[in-house]
Motif scaffolding. Structure first.
Motif: not given
Length: 380
Positions: A39-48, A52-57
């Motif tokens: 699974l990928q997450a887009a944030v701040g103009g990048g993709t990780v 590294l960024l699960p919802c629970m955080n």
């Protein structure tokens, strides 16, 4: 919750009921698809990686959001999402399943306005999105598990004789259960080996306190009273090096024991052999490094002390207590002494409470352990 909010939350739950709650929980807590698809997450103009960024955080285990770094993540429980929002900054209609799916994947709220850029946009398959929505639809009931109008349910294991505190807390009494169940706010295990409870906490995410970790490590939902086993083992090795002591093999069949002037054992080694049968020479310098004195009465006293300290926490947390708020409070315990133990400290990054190990010596008659020197601070 108002009747209107409850009905809206129920409607949202029905609309999102096609997915797997367990699969959605994995995505929410870990950012990992149950289908083993990255699974990928887009944030701040990048993709990780979403791991590294699960919802629970940001939204917390209960979905209510937790202020951090100047940001206040939204309350994403069904009761909050299922009702319209109108304040001085913005307004939106109630979320339904399709609008929430759009928010998670495209970063648009129920009115079509862009969400805060700090909110990641997750690339989810249809099946993964269904799972996540199914989990979110169940958040209200999961967050309040163990807490109702008249009771706070706590599972207490390993201390059957310990009674619940009698004083009510905001009109609720503490009810102790002697088994682990899904409908408890907290699990306390003061048995000699809390490994099974730690493994269960990793699976069901119920906040858990154990006295001794055994062979398991505490995960995100668990705390341990005694010191880190790795640090205890390091302390034993250092003592053995300073005193030229032998650390015997399990079973104490090591041929070098007869010639050794000193022996160093931890709890597992001591349990694997009968030290009374060892050759006579080591008896004058045999040290045991333990998590705590091997005394069931002490563990029962720790259980009582935990319950009394929890009363203070529950009183400070107020009427709207939840699993999440209780566990957050536990991770702020600093300098707390339980039943005469050295002071413990827990934080979000620190899961073991004590910085001390119990060291005892076998007396010359080999019939009893002497608390010599007793509690010893571990090197930082």
């Amino acid at each position: 919750m108002s009747l209107l909010a409850a009905l809206a939350g129920a409607a949202f739950a029905l609309a999102a009921g096609t997915g797997s709650v367990a699969g959605g929980e994995q995505i929410y807590r870990q950012g990992i698809s149950p289908r083993a698809t990255p699974l990928q997450a887009a944030v701040g103009g990048g993709t990780v990686s979403a791991a590294l960024l699960p919802c629970m955080n940001c939204h917390g285990a209960d979905g209510r959001g937790r202020s951090e770094g100047g940001l206040r993540p939204a309350d994403i429980t069904p009761g909050a999402l299922g009702r319209p929002l109108r304040d001085e900054r913005r307004s939106r209609p109630a979320y339904d399943a399709s609008r929430l799916r759009r928010a998670v994947t495209m970063g648009l709220d129920a009115a079509g306005a862009a969400l805060d850029p700090a909110m990641p946009r997750y690339a989810l398959s249809q099946a993964d999105a269904d799972d996540l929505l199914a989990f979110l639809a169940a958040l209200d009931s999961r967050a309040s598990a163990g807490v109702d109008e008249g009771r706070i349910r706590i599972a207490l294991l390993g201390a059957d004789a310990v009674a619940a505190p009698q004083e009510e807390i905001y009109g609720r009494r503490v009810e102790l259960l002697r088994e682990r169940r899904d409908d408890v706010a907290l699990v306390i295990d003061v048995g000699a080996d809390g490994a099974a409870s730690l493994r269960a906490a990793a699976a069901d995410a119920i906040p858990t306190i154990v006295f001794e970790a055994g062979a398991a490590a505490p995960g995100a939902a668990a705390l341990v009273v005694t010191a880190d086993p790795a640090r205890r083992a390091q302390a034993l090795r250092q003592w053995a090096e300073r005193h030229a002591a032998l650390i015997p093999q399990p079973g104490c069949a090591d041929p070098g024991i007869a010639a050794a002037s000193a022996l160093a054992l931890d709890a597992a080694l001591a349990a694997s052999c009968d030290v009374r049968t060892l050759p006579a020479a080591p008896a004058r310098n045999l040290r045991l490094y333990l998590a705590a004195p091997p005394d069931p009465a002490l563990r029962a006293a720790v259980a009582r002390a935990l319950l009394q300290r929890l009363r203070q926490s529950l009183g400070a947390l107020g009427r709207e207590v939840s699993r999440e708020s209780l566990f957050e409070d536990l991770q702020r315990w600093r300098g707390v002494s339980l039943a005469g133990l050295p002071a413990l400290d827990w934080t979000r990054g620190r899961r073991y409470g004590l910085d001390a190990v119990w060291v005892s010596r076998l007396d010359e008659t080999r019939t009893r352990l002497l608390a010599e020197p007793g509690w010893v601070e571990l090197a930082q």
